[in-house]
Write an enzyme that holds these catalytic residues in place. Structure first.
Site, PDB file in Angstrom:
ATOM      1  N   HIS A 240       0.856  -1.188   0.000  1.00 48.00           N
ATOM      2  CA  HIS A 240       0.000   0.000   0.000  1.00 48.00           C
ATOM      3  C   HIS A 240       0.892   1.237   0.000  1.00 48.00           C
ATOM      4  CE1 HIS A 240      -2.868   2.992   1.414  1.00 48.00           C
ATOM      5  NE2 HIS A 240      -3.821   2.148   1.096  1.00 48.00           N
ATOM      6  N   CYS A 278      -3.469   2.534  -4.683  1.00 47.21           N
ATOM      7  CA  CYS A 278      -4.409   3.337  -3.907  1.00 47.21           C
ATOM      8  C   CYS A 278      -4.425   4.757  -4.460  1.00 47.21           C
ATOM      9  CB  CYS A 278      -4.035   3.340  -2.426  1.00 47.21           C
ATOM     10  SG  CYS A 278      -5.171   4.382  -1.484  1.00 47.21           S
ATOM     11  N   HIS A 305      -7.511   0.424  -4.943  1.00 46.11           N
ATOM     12  CA  HIS A 305      -8.362   1.200  -4.025  1.00 46.11           C
ATOM     13  C   HIS A 305      -8.820   2.431  -4.784  1.00 46.11           C
ATOM     14  CE1 HIS A 305      -6.430  -0.123   0.100  1.00 46.11           C
ATOM     15  NE2 HIS A 305      -6.979  -1.130  -0.558  1.00 46.11           N
ATOM     16  N   ASP A 349     -12.446   2.829  -1.667  1.00 50.10           N
ATOM     17  CA  ASP A 349     -11.805   3.135  -0.400  1.00 50.10           C
ATOM     18  C   ASP A 349     -12.786   4.067   0.311  1.00 50.10           C
ATOM     19  OD1 ASP A 349      -9.737   2.876   1.350  1.00 50.10           O
ATOM     20  OD2 ASP A 349      -8.338   4.116   0.262  1.00 50.10           O
ATOM     21  N   HIS A 350     -12.407   4.605   1.407  1.00 50.12           N
ATOM     22  CA  HIS A 350     -13.283   5.433   2.244  1.00 50.12           C
ATOM     23  C   HIS A 350     -14.440   6.116   1.507  1.00 50.12           C
ATOM     24  CE1 HIS A 350      -9.018   6.254   3.935  1.00 50.12           C
ATOM     25  NE2 HIS A 350      -9.345   4.983   4.037  1.00 50.12           N
ATOM     26  N   TYR A 366     -14.833   4.395   6.958  1.00 53.22           N
ATOM     27  CA  TYR A 366     -15.484   3.139   6.561  1.00 53.22           C
ATOM     28  C   TYR A 366     -16.973   3.127   6.906  1.00 53.22           C
ATOM     29  CZ  TYR A 366     -10.876   1.618   5.270  1.00 53.22           C
ATOM     30  OH  TYR A 366      -9.652   1.520   4.653  1.00 53.22           O
TER      31      TYR A 366
HETATM   32  C1  DNO Z   1      -6.686   3.107   5.588  1.00 55.47           C
HETATM   33  C2  DNO Z   1      -6.019   2.063   4.809  1.00 55.47           C
HETATM   34  C3  DNO Z   1      -4.656   1.644   5.296  1.00 55.47           C
HETATM   35  C4  DNO Z   1      -4.290   0.334   4.654  1.00 55.47           C
HETATM   36  C5  DNO Z   1      -2.977  -0.231   5.111  1.00 55.47           C
HETATM   37  C6  DNO Z   1      -2.608  -1.445   4.295  1.00 55.47           C
HETATM   38  O1  DNO Z   1      -7.830   3.335   5.424  1.00 55.47           O
HETATM   39  O2  DNO Z   1      -5.979   2.389   3.475  1.00 55.47           O
HETATM   40  O3  DNO Z   1      -4.649   1.524   6.675  1.00 55.47           O
HETATM   41  O4  DNO Z   1      -5.256  -0.627   4.952  1.00 55.47           O
HETATM   42  O5  DNO Z   1      -1.973   0.718   5.004  1.00 55.47           O
HETATM   43  O6  DNO Z   1      -1.560  -2.105   4.907  1.00 55.47           O
END
Ligand code: DNO
Length: 391
Positions: A240, A278, A305, A349-350, A366
């Site tokens: 990530h 991401c 992501h 993602d979020h 989340y």
């Molecule tokens: C936060 C996430 C990170 C991710 C880690 C993966 O929302 O994108 O915490 O899960 O960095 O190891």
């Protein structure tokens, strides 16, 4: 791309049945109860896997199998911890879970200073303020020579803030930066820990003398040790990117830009050594052109992501709508839909906190309704891109 969703295990108030209803196909999760550094057993993996499958879904990605700090800063203990990591990977491979996300950020994972930045429409999202972060660093942590990491103008704003900030706001800042956002991702600091600031300082001290090159060497060492297991079980490791993608608190960060990713993929040139693309993290760095990065690294991106950010004045950024901002998700979907295998797992993602999300005490970012809304937006983009492909 496969539609996946980050789910926090059997205790998550968002149930698998709810996820079926909104079109999710694959689950992104972890054995959240196993302490960092301990082996994930075949029994525990299979138990969760069966639970997911009974709901008509599949366990597509592990996020995360956390890398212990000792592996990152390179202490003598690291070999024992790498052995445990390899056993966990082999066990995942035996159970058929073959995409693993991890990160190599020292001490602190993703960083936000405000977990409920209000938009005019009443929804909220996550925000990073450069000056508030500098305040945390210089006036709360009181890190040695911290001021040198900031410009004179930023330091002036820090001093100004010091005149007006309340104790409540200071506590909130600590909670947002090192407790609430970290507890569920790496376990370094958890809710309920007394004196998180002291704990955090002790962790920072582990990295004194660890610079960018040492951290790179330690990542290379780790990857070289685990690749044979990944080859045997056909496991894709996906790192990530650092969020935000720049140096913080005097700690090196080594997955921040094109040059870093290029280094990482060539230092250990094995297709199983890949990237979790991401878009949100990468787009928070003004130096990154996210679309150019996707074009370049699509072949080694084994997990995606989708999220976007908006740059604000003074180095701040905010998590933007999935249809706007620096992430350019329309173009990213085009690239991943056209050039990657259809099985490539993608999760939104979020999302924003909207409607009754605020009452639910979800992990920051989340939310249920906010992420569902974002997923619908992204699926609209996917449908449009797929129809372009047919023309
Ligand atoms: C936060 C996430 C990170 C991710 C880690 C993966 O929302 O994108 O915490 O899960 O960095 O190891």
């Amino acid at each position: 791309m496969e539609r996946t969703w980050r789910w926090f295990g059997k205790k998550d108030s968002i149930t698998l049945d709810m996820l079926r209803q909104i079109g999710v196909e694959g689950i992104v999760t972890a054995l959240h109860d196993v302490p960092n550094g301990e082996v994930w057993t075949v029994e525990a993996i299979n138990d969760l896997k069966r639970y997911i499958e009974q709901a008509g879904l599949r366990w597509s990605v592990v996020e995360s199998l956390p890398v212990s700090e000792a592996i990152k800063y390179g202490s003598p203990e690291r070999d024992r911890l790498i052995e445990s990591y390899k056993t966990s990977l082999a066990n995942l491979g035996k159970c058929g879970v073959k995409t693993v996300c991890y990160n190599f950020m020292p001490v602190i994972d993703w960083i936000r200073t405000d977990l409920s930045y209000r938009w005019p429409d009443g929804t909220s999202s996550l925000y990073f303020s450069k000056v508030r972060f500098a305040y945390f660093d210089c006036c709360i942590l009181k890190r040695d020579n911290a001021e040198k990491s900031y410009t004179d103008e930023e330091m002036q704003q820090v001093r100004q803030l010091d005149k007006t900030i309340t104790q409540e706001e200071k506590d909130e800042l600590v909670y947002s930066i090192i407790v609430k956002t970290q507890g569920f991702v790496n376990g370094n600091i958890r809710e309920g820990d007394s004196n998180p600031v002291e704990l955090f300082k002790a962790l920072l001290a582990l990295y004194s003398g660890v610079d960018r090159n040492t951290l790179r060497e330690n990542l290379k060492y780790f990857l070289e040790q685990i690749m044979p297991v990944c080859d045997e079980y056909n496991i894709n490791m996906t790192i990530h990117p650092d969020d935000p993608p720049f140096q913080v608190l005097g700690l090196p960060r080594i997955v921040t830009c094109e040059e870093d990713v290029e280094w990482l993929l060539t230092a250990v040139d094995n297709p199983h050594n890949g990237l979790a693309f991401c878009a949100g993290s990468l787009s928070a760095g003004l130096h990154n052109d996210v679309v150019a990065l996707a074009r370049k690294f699509v072949g080694r991106s084994h997990f995606v992501h989708l999220r976007s950010t908006k740059a604000m004045p003074g180095g701040d950024f905010v998590e933007a709508s999935h249809l706007e901002g620096r992430g350019n998700l329309v173009e990213l979907v085009r690239i991943f839909e056209r050039q990657a295998p259809a099985s490539l797992p993608m999760r939104v993602d979020h999302g924003r906190t909207m409607l009754d999300d605020a009452q639910k005490n979800y992990n920051p970012g989340y939310s249920f309704l906010g992420r569902m809304y974002a997923l619908a937006q992204v699926m609209g983009i996917v449908a449009a891109v797929r129809s372009e492909k047919l023309k």
